[in-house]
Motif scaffolding. Structure first.
Motif, PDB file in Angstrom:
ATOM      1  N   ARG A  85      -9.367  -7.062  -3.339  1.00 39.62           N
ATOM      2  CA  ARG A  85     -10.397  -5.841  -2.730  1.00 39.62           C
ATOM      3  C   ARG A  85      -9.656  -5.357  -1.361  1.00 39.62           C
ATOM      4  O   ARG A  85      -9.627  -4.084  -1.110  1.00 39.62           O
ATOM      5  N   SER A  86      -8.907  -6.113  -0.630  1.00 44.72           N
ATOM      6  CA  SER A  86      -8.279  -5.854   0.652  1.00 44.72           C
ATOM      7  C   SER A  86      -7.106  -4.863   0.232  1.00 44.72           C
ATOM      8  O   SER A  86      -6.807  -3.843   1.185  1.00 44.72           O
ATOM      9  N   THR A  87      -6.625  -4.828  -0.742  1.00 44.96           N
ATOM     10  CA  THR A  87      -5.580  -3.998  -1.026  1.00 44.96           C
ATOM     11  C   THR A  87      -5.734  -2.614  -1.852  1.00 44.96           C
ATOM     12  O   THR A  87      -7.169  -2.463  -2.212  1.00 44.96           O
ATOM     13  N   LEU A  88      -4.953  -1.764  -2.090  1.00 48.11           N
ATOM     14  CA  LEU A  88      -5.118  -0.441  -2.775  1.00 48.11           C
ATOM     15  C   LEU A  88      -5.029  -0.639  -4.176  1.00 48.11           C
ATOM     16  O   LEU A  88      -4.805   0.207  -4.967  1.00 48.11           O
ATOM     17  N   ARG A 118     -12.068   3.136   3.900  1.00 47.75           N
ATOM     18  CA  ARG A 118     -12.386   1.759   3.363  1.00 47.75           C
ATOM     19  C   ARG A 118     -11.854   0.774   4.509  1.00 47.75           C
ATOM     20  O   ARG A 118     -11.909  -0.486   4.266  1.00 47.75           O
ATOM     21  N   PHE A 122      -7.169  11.444   0.331  1.00 46.53           N
ATOM     22  CA  PHE A 122      -6.799  10.292   0.247  1.00 46.53           C
ATOM     23  C   PHE A 122      -6.757   9.441   1.254  1.00 46.53           C
ATOM     24  O   PHE A 122      -7.431   8.436   1.628  1.00 46.53           O
ATOM     25  N   LEU A 158     -10.245   8.583   2.528  1.00 44.81           N
ATOM     26  CA  LEU A 158     -10.722   7.670   1.751  1.00 44.81           C
ATOM     27  C   LEU A 158     -10.146   6.128   2.223  1.00 44.81           C
ATOM     28  O   LEU A 158     -10.934   5.420   2.321  1.00 44.81           O
ATOM     29  N   PRO A 194      -7.895   0.584  -6.744  1.00 45.79           N
ATOM     30  CA  PRO A 194      -8.334   2.197  -6.818  1.00 45.79           C
ATOM     31  C   PRO A 194      -6.872   2.772  -7.354  1.00 45.79           C
ATOM     32  O   PRO A 194      -7.035   3.692  -8.162  1.00 45.79           O
ATOM     33  N   ASP A 239       0.827  -1.161  -0.081  1.00 43.86           N
ATOM     34  CA  ASP A 239      -0.008   0.133   0.080  1.00 43.86           C
ATOM     35  C   ASP A 239       0.862   1.252  -0.074  1.00 43.86           C
ATOM     36  O   ASP A 239       0.445   2.208  -0.588  1.00 43.86           O
ATOM     37  N   VAL A 288       0.252   7.159  -6.116  1.00 39.19           N
ATOM     38  CA  VAL A 288      -0.657   7.969  -6.375  1.00 39.19           C
ATOM     39  C   VAL A 288      -0.335   9.438  -6.011  1.00 39.19           C
ATOM     40  O   VAL A 288      -0.504  10.438  -6.890  1.00 39.19           O
ATOM     41  N   PHE A 348     -12.071   5.224  -6.219  1.00 41.49           N
ATOM     42  CA  PHE A 348     -12.215   4.467  -4.951  1.00 41.49           C
ATOM     43  C   PHE A 348     -13.754   3.732  -4.948  1.00 41.49           C
ATOM     44  O   PHE A 348     -14.080   2.719  -4.715  1.00 41.49           O
ATOM     45  N   SER A 367     -13.860   0.941  -7.353  1.00 41.24           N
ATOM     46  CA  SER A 367     -13.034  -0.196  -7.114  1.00 41.24           C
ATOM     47  C   SER A 367     -14.182  -0.850  -5.834  1.00 41.24           C
ATOM     48  O   SER A 367     -14.194  -2.112  -5.769  1.00 41.24           O
ATOM     49  N   HIS A 402      -9.065   0.510   5.608  1.00 46.63           N
ATOM     50  CA  HIS A 402      -7.898  -0.107   5.297  1.00 46.63           C
ATOM     51  C   HIS A 402      -6.934   0.856   4.762  1.00 46.63           C
ATOM     52  O   HIS A 402      -7.535   1.821   4.158  1.00 46.63           O
ATOM     53  N   ILE A 439      -9.528  10.604  -7.644  1.00 42.70           N
ATOM     54  CA  ILE A 439      -9.177   9.827  -6.502  1.00 42.70           C
ATOM     55  C   ILE A 439     -10.571   9.302  -5.861  1.00 42.70           C
ATOM     56  O   ILE A 439     -10.741   8.009  -5.866  1.00 42.70           O
ATOM     57  N   TRP A 440     -11.480   9.984  -5.887  1.00 42.10           N
ATOM     58  CA  TRP A 440     -12.874   9.852  -5.543  1.00 42.10           C
ATOM     59  C   TRP A 440     -13.742   8.505  -5.984  1.00 42.10           C
ATOM     60  O   TRP A 440     -13.956   7.507  -5.744  1.00 42.10           O
TER      61      TRP A 440
END
Lengths: 217, 661, 305
Positions: A121-124, C302, C295, C298, A127, A6, A13, A108, A111, C304, A104-105
């Motif tokens: 799904r559990s990671t970034l 999540r 960011f 967000l 997105p 992440d 990003v 997210f 995703s 996370h 960004i919004w």
């Protein structure tokens, strides 16, 4: 491991954000280089349980191309064309950053809607990849200088690469290598074209290329 | 309730007497203002009873209107909206007696008291009417009486234009309300609010009803882009009338919305989103347009739009709380929104009166011509400063408290919620911070350029302070701003019956939330008092440090330039320029420049104006389209009498056939 | 506990000017100079307090009241700032809102005092001050919302005290929030790259030009106030950044003090290696910071990382 992953994606990003807000070409190119280097670590981190020679090759290859070679080519092109900054993009830098926030919004949100497996799904990753793809797309659309557009193209490709690495667990790495080669050729050609266009026309403002089209009158 | 009815009778009768004596200004203003104040005091008693004693008072006149009845009821919500209406009316009446004296030779000056009192009576009736037809009747009287007040100086063209603009806008809104009420009555079979409440029919029931309500009430309240009449009408109207209109009349739009929306049990989420969206856009755009203005009253008018936005944000958060069954969120949102209704009446009334006092004392409201006025008009200046701090939401004033409550609601939601409600709470809270920052910039500009520095023209030089008749209302309102700010927990507790009514919760069930919130507010006030104590201490310290030291008077440091003139001071436009240029894509400020040329330029000028973008992009094209559409009907309308008789006959015939069918 | 809480109030009152000294020394070091003594700001303060004052004939009571109200607002804000894991003296739900608005109140009066002089230089500074803070405020709020969601609290003391439990899996997140808070710190405290605290009379600066006409005790109030303001943001940043919670708490405070010293040096470093940004580039910087904060928010939402 997730933390590192992440962290890496957040770094990418952030570089995307800096790209949106920066007018200096050298700085932007360095950002893309950093993104490329960070990208190289991704396959290793993602598939740490099955590190093989192919994986390492892919990582090293993409790092060398995206982190070192492309930036050099682009820096050279910028130097030869004697341009230092993007002066008047179609969309201003403040507006670009605001768009970045919106992207960004959206990433997210998208995703959270995509049908994905729990481990991804559990990671970034998703997105992050979406953000990079969309940002790259936005850069291509909103910038005037050809080099900035190439940068946008690279960012977009990085996004796709992240997606690919995450999704294609069993797919042959050959495809990735092939894509890398494609990108290489593309950047190479663009570098040469930029150089030559600049020599012919004294500028590489792609907006003015529109003058070349057939006019009705 | 009986007191309230007496008050209405007083307003009407003194209004008519003022009209009768309109040739003699002194008499008519005494009768008019005196009657207004007396009536307000009487009605205030019954309003306070409704809020504090939670006493339901109702009255049904044994006389039926067509389709409806003369049915009044006073509950805490009505009482809460009556409070600012009556309070500000008292102040405006006081202020008006001295302010209008400047026009004493004009017969219409006496007559304006008639419309003033009728306006108060109709506004009060709007918030207690419990029947759709009666409501619309009072609403229409309110619109018309305020129209005549706006066009008081009808000799001036811009006043006539503004009045016309207002009349068209307000009737467009009323048309929507009419449609809304008829549709609601159709689905329930009655115009009585009680029936609507019983059946649970509210604008939340369908998107069409909701949009009609938003457009109808929003035109009065000033939601962007329906706000276009505000920046025109307020500069045109006399100042005490602007104070009343901006401070409380536009709130009747908010009242109508809350009243009708409260009929539904559980509001749908989309309605809350729309409210929050409207709030955010009205708030941000209102303050942005305010920044670009240099007429003080126009600036204040745009700030009304901003504050309506803040109120609507609070209501949106409140309804969101109701729709997701979170009483805490609902209570905090509604308390912020509803408290802001009172607060805005206090500080906007104060600021418009300050503007009136400025016009009285200097003769202009163009802020670029003023400067250094605080030395000539210390009372107006100091009270205006308090109003400015309050409207910018700065502690220890009241504006901060209501914004704080909305923030607190959003914060509570952000800590616990998921999904789309969360997104809208983040939007609400973030836009509130942006509004706060921009409002601070705008009032730093307004106060700083008008009252500080040195005079930029002879208007500023010749300024003189207004008399006590105008000072007293301003001082009382300023005191009110500080009082609500420093007694926030008390204000919150007074609001409690209103909140339990709007949120439809048992007072006991929400006991914990009420105690918690009033404790929080108590800590806020405690810290703020600490701040005031510190300021006092530092003041003493500074005096002690400076005692016995030499204190020089000198010129402002001029960077070595020999002959600085007051014209070289930073102007309001240049102060706002960084922000207006950042938002130029929204504002579309127009510039007229004739740059200096040659070695010895004689003439150069620069002028900016920020006409309303929405007028240009939405409203005007719309009306052009309407006009175009109607111009196609001209063949129908050619002025021959026999043709009209034919129309009448045909209509009757068609109706007959329709009925006998 | 009350002792530690009072200590976290006494530290800034005594030590805040030292931060300015440290920053100056760092800058001098990088410029190859010896630089002023570490305690120079204290000397300046004492000297100013002992002096008389000069007032412009243009000014009114606002000009004299501005510095006082500003300083009072900063001290009152300090009451709500926790330090080194120790809760603040006053903490309640939403105290950061009051803090931000007290700072806004201080800004309002400093700006008005600047306009009161009638000087176009000071008007210019005032105009820029309000412009940039308009963008800085939302960044701060979004960052605070992220912290609120993360720590499940509602007050600054809760945001910044419940760290250790949360630190380990959230490094990237705190990193993002720190970036946002650091940019706000630079912008609000008139540091490079937003403003240059060293220049006094060029058209480029913001905060310094607004206080050109103040003198004597008023100037001392302003100088001291700006040191306290730096401390406020520094303490919040330390709260986000320092992960360790140590017993006894006094040790945590010492750690935080060391952190403040490092922060001062870091600010000095930034000032040494960066140039002031063009004015038009400052809003993008702050919007970028807002992007970081959002960011982070967000990410927290999540659940996370």
């Amino acid at each position: 491991m997730t933390t590192w992953l992440d962290g890496l994606l957040i770094l990418m990003v952030l570089t995307g954000f800096l790209l949106l807000g920066s007018s200096r070409l050298a700085e932007s190119i360095r950002m893309v280089a950093m993104q490329g280097l960070a990208l190289g670590f991704l396959p290793i981190l993602l598939h740490s349980d099955e590190i093989g020679i192919r994986l390492i090759l892919l990582s090293l290859g993409s790092m060398a191309l995206k982190g070192l070679l492309f930036p050099r080519l682009l820096l050279r092109a910028a130097r030869e064309a004697r341009i230092k900054r993007e002066i008047e993009p179609f969309v201003g830098f403040t507006m670009s950053l605001l768009t970045g926030i919106a992207i960004i919004w959206i990433s997210f949100w998208l995703s959270s809607r995509l049908p994905l497996t729990e481990s991804i799904r559990s990671t970034l990753i998703v997105p992050g990849a979406l953000f990079m793809t969309l940002t790259g797309f936005f850069l291509i659309v909103s910038r005037k200088i050809a080099i900035s557009q190439v940068l946008g193209y690279l960012v977009m490709e990085n996004g796709v690469f992240v997606f690919g690495v995450a999704m294609a667990k069993d797919q042959p790495w050959l495809i990735e290598l092939g894509v890398l080669l494609d990108v290489f050729v593309a950047v190479f050609v663009m570098g040469i074209t930029i150089f030559h266009i600049n020599r012919e026309f004294d500028h590489i403002d792609s907006d003015r290329l529109a003058n070349l089209k057939d006019s009705d009158s | 309730m009986i007191l309230f009815l007496i008050a209405v009778a007083i307003w009407v009768s003194t209004g008519i007497s003022a009209l009768v004596f309109s040739r003699r200004y002194a008499v008519s203003s005494w009768i008019g203002a005196g009657g207004a104040i007396l009536g307000c005091l009487l009605a205030l008693h019954s309003a306070l009873q409704a809020i504090l004693g939670n006493l339901l008072q109702s009255f049904q006149f044994p006389w039926s209107l067509p389709f409806g009845s003369f049915y009044l009821k006073m509950d805490p919500l009505s009482g809460w909206f009556l409070l600012p209406i009556l309070g500000l009316s008292i102040m405006a009446a006081l202020f008006g007696t001295e302010y209008m004296a400047a026009w004493r030779d004009r017969p219409s000056a006496g007559g304006s008291w008639f419309f003033f009192n009728i306006l108060i009576a109709s506004m009060s009736l709007v918030v207690v009417a419990r029947d759709g037809v009666l409501f619309l009747l009072a609403w229409e009287i309110m619109s018309l009486s305020s129209f005549f007040l706006v066009t008081f100086e009808h000799q001036k063209k811009f006043v006539r234009d503004a009045g016309w603009n207002y009349l068209v806008a307000t009737h467009a809104g009323t048309a929507c309300l009419l449609a809304l009420f008829v549709l609601m009555a159709k689905s329930t079979g009655s115009f009585s609010f009680d029936a609507w409440l019983e059946k649970g029919v509210s604008p939340f029931s369908s998107i069409v009803l909701f949009l009609l309500a938003v457009v109808g009430f929003g035109t009065k309240a000033g939601f962007v882009p329906l706000h276009i009449w505000l920046p025109e009408a307020h500069p045109a109207a006399p100042s005490h009338v602007s104070a009343l209109m901006s401070g409380v009349m536009i709130k009747t739009g908010i009242y109508g919305l809350v009243r009708l929306l409260s009929f539904s049990e559980v509001p749908p989420e989309w309605g809350c989103w729309i409210l929050i969206g409207i709030g955010a856009s009205s708030g941000i755009l209102g303050v942005l347009f305010a920044l670009a203005q240099h007429d003080l009253k126009r600036l204040l008018a745009y700030h009304s739009i901003e504050n309506i936005g803040i109120i609507s944000l609070g209501l949106g958060v409140g309804y969101l709380g109701l729709s997701i069954h979170s009483p805490g969120l609902a209570i905090l949102g509604f308390s912020g929104g509803l408290l802001h209704v009172l607060n805005h009446a206090l500080f906007k009334g104060l600021l418009f009166m300050g503007a009136g006092s400025l016009l009285h004392g200097t003769g202009t409201l163009d802020i670029e011509h003023l400067g250094g006025v605080i030395k000539k008009m210390p009372w107006t200046g100091s009270t205006f400063l308090i109003g400015a701090a309050a409207i910018a939401g700065l502690p220890p004033m009241n504006g901060f408290i209501s914004e704080f409550l909305i923030y607190l609601g959003a914060l509570k939601g952000i800590g616990t919620l998921h999904g789309s409600p969360l997104v809208f709470l983040i939007i609400a809270a973030t836009s509130l911070t942006l509004i706060g920052g921009l409002a601070l910039a705008c009032f730093a500009k307004a106060f700083g350029v008008i009252f500080l520095g040195s005079p930029r023209s002879k208007h500023g030089h010749d300024a003189h302070e207004s008399g006590w008749g105008m000072r007293l209302p301003m001082i009382s309102l300023a005191a009110g701003c500080a009082a609500v700010g420093l007694m926030a927990p008390l204000a919150f507790l007074i609001l409690r019956p209103v909140l339990t009514m709007v949120c439809r919760i048992e007072a006991l069930a929400a006991q914990e939330i009420f105690t918690q919130t009033s404790m929080t507010l108590f800590f806020v006030v405690l810290t703020v008092l600490g701040f005031l104590g510190l300021a006092g201490f530092l003041w003493g310290l500074r005096r002690w440090l400076l005692s016995g030291k030499t204190i020089h008077e000198s010129v402002t440091w001029d960077c070595g330039y020999d002959a600085p003139s007051p014209r070289m001071q930073y102007t309001g436009s240049s102060f706002a320029q960084p922000l207006t240029s950042l938002f130029k894509s929204i504002l579309r400020t127009q510039r007229k420049i004739s740059p200096p040329s040659g070695f010895f330029p004689i003439h150069a000028s620069f002028f900016t104006s920020a006409p309303d973008v929405f007028v240009r992009t939405i409203i005007r094209p719309f009306y052009h389209a309407v006009r175009f559409g109607f111009s196609k009907m001209k063949w129908f309308q050619h002025g021959r009498v026999n043709a009209y008789i034919l129309y009448i006959g045909l209509t009757l015939l068609i109706l007959l056939i329709w009925n006998l069918r | 506990m009350i002792i530690e809480q009072s200590l976290s109030m006494i530290f800034p009152l005594l030590l805040a000017p030292l931060m300015l000294g440290l920053i100056n020394r760092t800058k001098a070091f990088f410029a190859g100079r010896v630089g002023q003594p570490l305690l120079q700001v204290y000397f300046d303060l004492f000297k100013l307090l002992k002096k008389g004052a000069v007032y412009s004939r243009t000014t009114s009571w606002i000009f004299q009241g501005g510095p006082m109200i500003g300083l009072a607002a900063f001290i009152a804000s300090l009451l709500m700032v926790p330090f080194g894991g120790v809760p603040a003296l006053i903490s309640f739900a939403g105290d950061f809102i009051l803090l931000a608005y007290l700072l806004a109140l201080a800004r309002f009066f400093v700006v008005l005092a600047a306009l009161d002089t009638g000087s176009s230089f000071e008007g210019m500074g005032a105009s820029r001050e309000v412009t940039f803070s308009t963008f800085a405020e939302p960044v701060f709020f979004i960052a605070m919302f992220a912290l609120a969601r993360l720590s499940n609290g509602a007050s600054l003391s809760e945001f910044l005290a419940s760290q250790p439990r949360l630190w380990a899996p959230n490094i990237p997140l705190f990193f993002l929030i720190s970036i946002a808070v650091f940019v706000v710190l630079l912008a609000e405290n008139a540091r490079i790259p937003v403003d240059d605290p060293n220049t006094h009379l060029e058209l480029t600066m913001i905060h310094e030009v607004m206080v050109l006409d103040h003198s004597g005790p008023d100037l001392a109030f302003i100088l001291y106030g700006s040191a306290l303001k730096l401390w406020i943001f520094g303490a919040i940043l330390m709260g986000v950044l320092i992960p360790i919670k140590v017993e006894p708490t006094i040790l945590g405070q010492v750690t935080a003090l060391a952190g403040m010293a490092v922060l001062s040096i870091a600010i000095g470093l930034v000032e040494s290696i960066m140039a002031r940004l063009k004015l038009g580039r400052i809003p993008p910087l702050l919007i970028g910071a807002a992007g970081c904060a959002l960011f982070a928010l967000l990410l927290v939402l999540r659940g996370h990382p």
